[in-house]
Scaffold this motif. Structure first.
Motif: not given
Ligand code: FE2
Ligand code: FE2
Length: 331
Positions: A109, A113, A166, A199, A202
């Motif tokens: 993750w 990012e 997110e 996003e 996520h």
């Molecule tokens: Fe994110």
């Protein structure tokens, strides 16, 4: 609020659920990298790559670019966020190369990012519209100042917060992309849309993980949601600073509200969306504390939805000092 930290069955269920989310993260070779979007400068036509960005960024209003800088600064404080996700004593990447699903998730993750701050930073730099030193100074301050959500080492609190955040970043990147397109900045529009796409994956993963918390331990999970997402909600870049006493984050939030990048209505709608996704209205047999938290979640969402137009109007007349990040007019 300690049961979930010591109940190995719930931690195991969360590890299993984390394994199920790993497919939502893309392999490095299969996803975009900042250079795909901002171009390489090694070829003979490097000036064209730079000029394309400079030209399209010219008509962008200074306020829109200040908002973009605020998002970029927020994304660039990633070291604080990865450290935060690794603060749970019994649910973390202990060695830095752990093979547990959660440890794999947090590293993969973070790696996704990391591209967000990189690509926005490069775009802004190449646009020629920003005072990059002022932007970098703010990033430096923000990482030094840190980020305290008040989640402590509580897994449910972190997961519910990430579910919310997110989605909030997805909304703000999507809206920034739409604004860029309105001004003809196609490259920036595409960059923001791709970030919003990340996003979206996520938010789905964290929301799935929170479903596990809710089904295993509804009282504590709902209480955690109430504690993290209502009046005390702390935004990631709350402590951004340019080294003076100015409340930069507050000014940035007003600007984001004014430009429709992230508004009070978005906040209220996110709360209602999460309540719907998690079937909160159908939960039965909650403790008194959790029932009170649940009632407050709905009341807060409805209140902000009702007052969003009024808040937008009030903020419309608040004076916001110019940001040092952006040059008012194109060079
Ligand atoms: Fe994110
Ligand atoms: Fe991001």
């Amino acid at each position: 609020m300690t049961a979930c930290l010591t109940d190995p069955n719930i931690l195991e269920a969360l590890q299993r659920a984390s394994a199920d989310q790993l497919h939502l993260l893309k392999a490095p070779a299969e996803t975009w990298q900042p250079a795909d979007l901002t171009g390489e400068l090694t070829g003979g036509s490097w000036q064209d790559a730079v000029l394309e960005i400079r030209r399209e960024a010219e008509p962008l209003p200074a306020d829109a670019l200040a908002c973009l800088a605020g998002s970029l600064i927020t994304e660039e404080a990633l070291p604080s966020y990865q450290a935060w996700l690794n603060r749970h004593l019994e649910f973390r990447d202990e060695t830095g190369t752990d093979t547990t699903p959660w440890a794999q998730w947090t590293r993969a993750w973070s790696a996704e990012e990391n591209r967000h701050g990189d690509v926005l930073n490069r775009y802004l730099y190449l646009s020629g519209r920003a005072d990059m030193r002022a932007v970098e100074l703010t990033i430096h301050h923000l990482i030094r100042n840190g980020f305290n959500l008040g989640s402590g080492s509580h897994v449910y609190k972190s997961i519910v917060y990430a579910s919310f955040q997110e989605r909030a970043t997805r909304i703000s990147h999507r809206n920034m992309g739409l604004l860029a397109h309105e001004h003809g900045a196609k490259k920036l529009g595409r960059i923001c849309a791709l970030i919003a796409g990340d996003e979206a994956r996520h938010e789905q993963a964290y929301q799935n993980l929170f479903k596990v918390c809710l089904s295993a331990d509804p009282d504590q999970a709902v209480t955690a949601m109430g504690e993290m997402l209502l009046s005390k909600i702390v935004m990631p870049a709350r402590l951004m600073s340019d080294g003076t006493g100015r409340d930069l984050f507050s000014d940035y939030s007003i600007l984001a509200q004014r430009l429709g990048i992230y508004t009070t209505r978005d906040y209220a709608e996110t709360l209602l969306f999460l309540a719907e996704t998690w079937g909160l209205a159908k939960l039965r047999g909650l403790s008194a504390e959790a029932s009170a938290a649940l009632e407050k979640i709905f009341k807060t969402a409805e209140k902000y939805q009702r007052k969003s137009a009024q808040i937008a109007e009030a903020l419309g007349s608040v004076e916001v000092q110019a940001f040092s990040w952006i040059r008012p007019t194109p060079p």
